[in-house]
Write a protein that holds these residues in place. Sequence first.
Motif, mmCIF file in Angstrom:
data_model
loop_
_atom_site.group_PDB
_atom_site.id
_atom_site.type_symbol
_atom_site.label_atom_id
_atom_site.label_comp_id
_atom_site.label_asym_id
_atom_site.label_seq_id
_atom_site.Cartn_x
_atom_site.Cartn_y
_atom_site.Cartn_z
ATOM 1 N N ASN A 1 6.951 13.142 5.140
ATOM 2 C CA ASN A 1 6.781 13.332 6.711
ATOM 3 C C ASN A 1 6.773 11.636 7.096
ATOM 4 O O ASN A 1 7.351 11.435 8.103
ATOM 5 C CB ASN A 1 5.646 14.044 7.111
ATOM 6 C CG ASN A 1 5.817 15.507 6.753
ATOM 7 O OD1 ASN A 1 6.926 16.120 6.507
ATOM 8 N ND2 ASN A 1 4.798 16.098 6.753
ATOM 9 N N ARG B 1 9.715 10.023 9.485
ATOM 10 C CA ARG B 1 9.395 9.393 10.785
ATOM 11 C C ARG B 1 9.481 7.921 11.049
ATOM 12 O O ARG B 1 10.006 7.576 11.840
ATOM 13 C CB ARG B 1 7.865 9.759 11.147
ATOM 14 C CG ARG B 1 7.339 9.175 12.472
ATOM 15 C CD ARG B 1 5.799 9.743 12.715
ATOM 16 N NE ARG B 1 6.149 10.920 13.254
ATOM 17 C CZ ARG B 1 6.118 11.477 14.280
ATOM 18 N NH1 ARG B 1 6.269 10.409 15.349
ATOM 19 N NH2 ARG B 1 6.002 12.705 14.680
ATOM 20 N N GLU C 1 11.942 6.259 13.676
ATOM 21 C CA GLU C 1 11.270 5.318 14.712
ATOM 22 C C GLU C 1 12.066 3.945 14.600
ATOM 23 O O GLU C 1 12.379 3.268 15.698
ATOM 24 C CB GLU C 1 9.728 5.174 14.250
ATOM 25 C CG GLU C 1 9.029 6.476 14.910
ATOM 26 C CD GLU C 1 7.803 6.294 14.476
ATOM 27 O OE1 GLU C 1 7.121 5.441 13.638
ATOM 28 O OE2 GLU C 1 6.932 6.947 14.972
ATOM 29 N N ILE D 1 9.579 10.274 19.160
ATOM 30 C CA ILE D 1 9.874 11.076 17.925
ATOM 31 C C ILE D 1 8.701 12.070 18.077
ATOM 32 O O ILE D 1 7.720 11.521 17.384
ATOM 33 C CB ILE D 1 9.913 10.362 16.845
ATOM 34 C CG1 ILE D 1 11.014 9.044 16.823
ATOM 35 C CG2 ILE D 1 10.086 11.037 15.391
ATOM 36 C CD1 ILE D 1 12.228 9.491 16.942
ATOM 37 N N GLU E 1 9.509 14.651 12.285
ATOM 38 C CA GLU E 1 9.346 14.328 11.022
ATOM 39 C C GLU E 1 9.456 15.018 9.641
ATOM 40 O O GLU E 1 9.869 14.728 8.663
ATOM 41 C CB GLU E 1 7.973 13.541 10.616
ATOM 42 C CG GLU E 1 6.798 14.560 10.485
ATOM 43 C CD GLU E 1 6.523 15.598 11.691
ATOM 44 O OE1 GLU E 1 5.537 16.208 11.771
ATOM 45 O OE2 GLU E 1 7.027 14.872 12.846
#
Length: 603
Positions: A485, A489, A493, A502, A507
């Motif tokens: 995750n 993410r 980003e 986000i 994620e």
Amino acid sequence: MPKAMQTRNEVDVNLTWDLTGIFKTEKDYELAVEKSQKLTDEIESEFKGKLNSAANINRCLDKLREFYQLATLTGTYAHLAVAVDQTNSENISRQSKLTNISSILDSRLSFVDSEIIQADEEVIQEAINSSKENKGYLEDLLRIKKYALHPEVERALSALAPVLDSPEEIYSMAKLADMDFGTFTAEGKEYPLSFVLFEGEWEYEKDTKLRRAAFEAFSKKLREYQYTFASTYKTQVQKEKTLATLRGFDSVIDSLLLPQKVERELYDRQIDLTMENLAPHMRKFAKLLKKIHGLDEMTFADLKLDVDPDFEPKISVEESKEYIKGALGVLGEDYLEAVDRAYDERWIDFVQNKGKSTGAFCSSPYGAHPYILISWTERMREVFVLAHELGHAGHFYLAHQNQNIFDSRPSLYFIESPSTMNEMLMANYLMKNTNEKRMKRWVLSSLISRTYYHNFVTHLLEAHYQREVYKIIDAGGSIYAEKLNELKRATLEKFWGDTVKINEGAELTWMRQSHYYNGLYSYTYSAGLTIATEVSKRILTEGQVALDDWKNVLKAGGTKTPVELAKMAGVDITTDKPLLDTIDHIGNIIDEIIQLTDEIEKE
């Protein structure tokens, strides 16, 4: 509003594919399995321990080609039956039984490669010089010679294939059979939800509250399975790392690139240059979507919005044929023959039903025609998807006519070029046949939000994330749900910056893609589209000469490396230029969409 999924036996059979194109009856399938077992007996008894001469090597490979064709046909037949209904126990049982049989046969035949690899190079070279049909296969064996393990180890690995390949099967079953998304509620109303409905409908929903509610419900269900999916993926990458180490590779990435016949430089460049140079263009596109839809903020859940959601034409399966033939007609009569047959002989599975695989794919077994899976939503965007899959179909239709089974399949690096080329041809055709500004904007925005977003953003970001995973594995580290995750993410980003929020659940998108179980596949989409973009531009300026070159590329199959195939089409992928030019092209399309939007708003 999307309807709840029908079961397979409730759908219109005319919109399903017809697997009798592979085997007329179940008995024919069973006889083919028996014949493959008999061929294995013959190859083993005639050649085991005797592949030390050029003559024996070529005689053996001549029979092995026949075995491979049978194995491809039986394997495809069993797989496609399951792909359209993973709740059908009879089809699952057939595939499981074949998998067990195939692993035994592959294990018994593993001696072929092992013995040839152990032969003197002079003998292998003599065999190469003696057989055009086996030349490519033998040259590939020479390439991997130094990475081969002891014959008994290779035999054991072949026997263990069903176990070693089980992570993808577990992932698919959890995703398509076990996960029940039920319904979700938005503003007091209840709506159906599934993988197919979310990725085919709800992601594109123009009602912001409804779209974001669907995303939240979808993400909530994914989160319930994150530890199972992470454990499954961890097993996959640890397997790949172990095999890479056993074969003498320092990096799992290098081991996975070897069969693609490309250098690490091409892989890293595709990811790094795209992350750096494409991001500003896509952020500009995201800002346009935010403005058009009057959003309070641009979130990850909003990125699949259409520029003009009220304009997209509805289109039936029958109507799609006119557009497909109009766009792909430039590729010649032999190509159009394949398109006609695809519709008339039911090569395509159009329906949506419970248990059907998500997304779209094309399967092209040697010795039979290709098959295409798609979930038709009666939206014009599906024409691009269908053109894409027909690109795969047309590619292998021509390659199979001109190459034997050993030489018919190109590197994974090149595999997405013909498919994305067809999307370019579709866009060219639609732009040429309209003067209406909204239609032009729809076509251009479809290229960005579908073709380029899918291949140059979605899959490229998957590739960036995947590379981060392999870096951890190469360094001796481990992965788990929270780490995956975190990596996903961070990738999102990095690309979207502060332009896109986000939001919670984004994620988890690593859980949605099966490509991670197929080596370094994700990055090849943007690699293929880079080649397709440059060739499509060449077709617009040079016409028939460029088209003829492209047809020759399709017919070449796997007889050339990706660098050589691209060169045949007039593209030099050993330099940064094609990729940077393609990224500039994407930026120019976005600028044109913005200009058209301004003009439309002023009218």
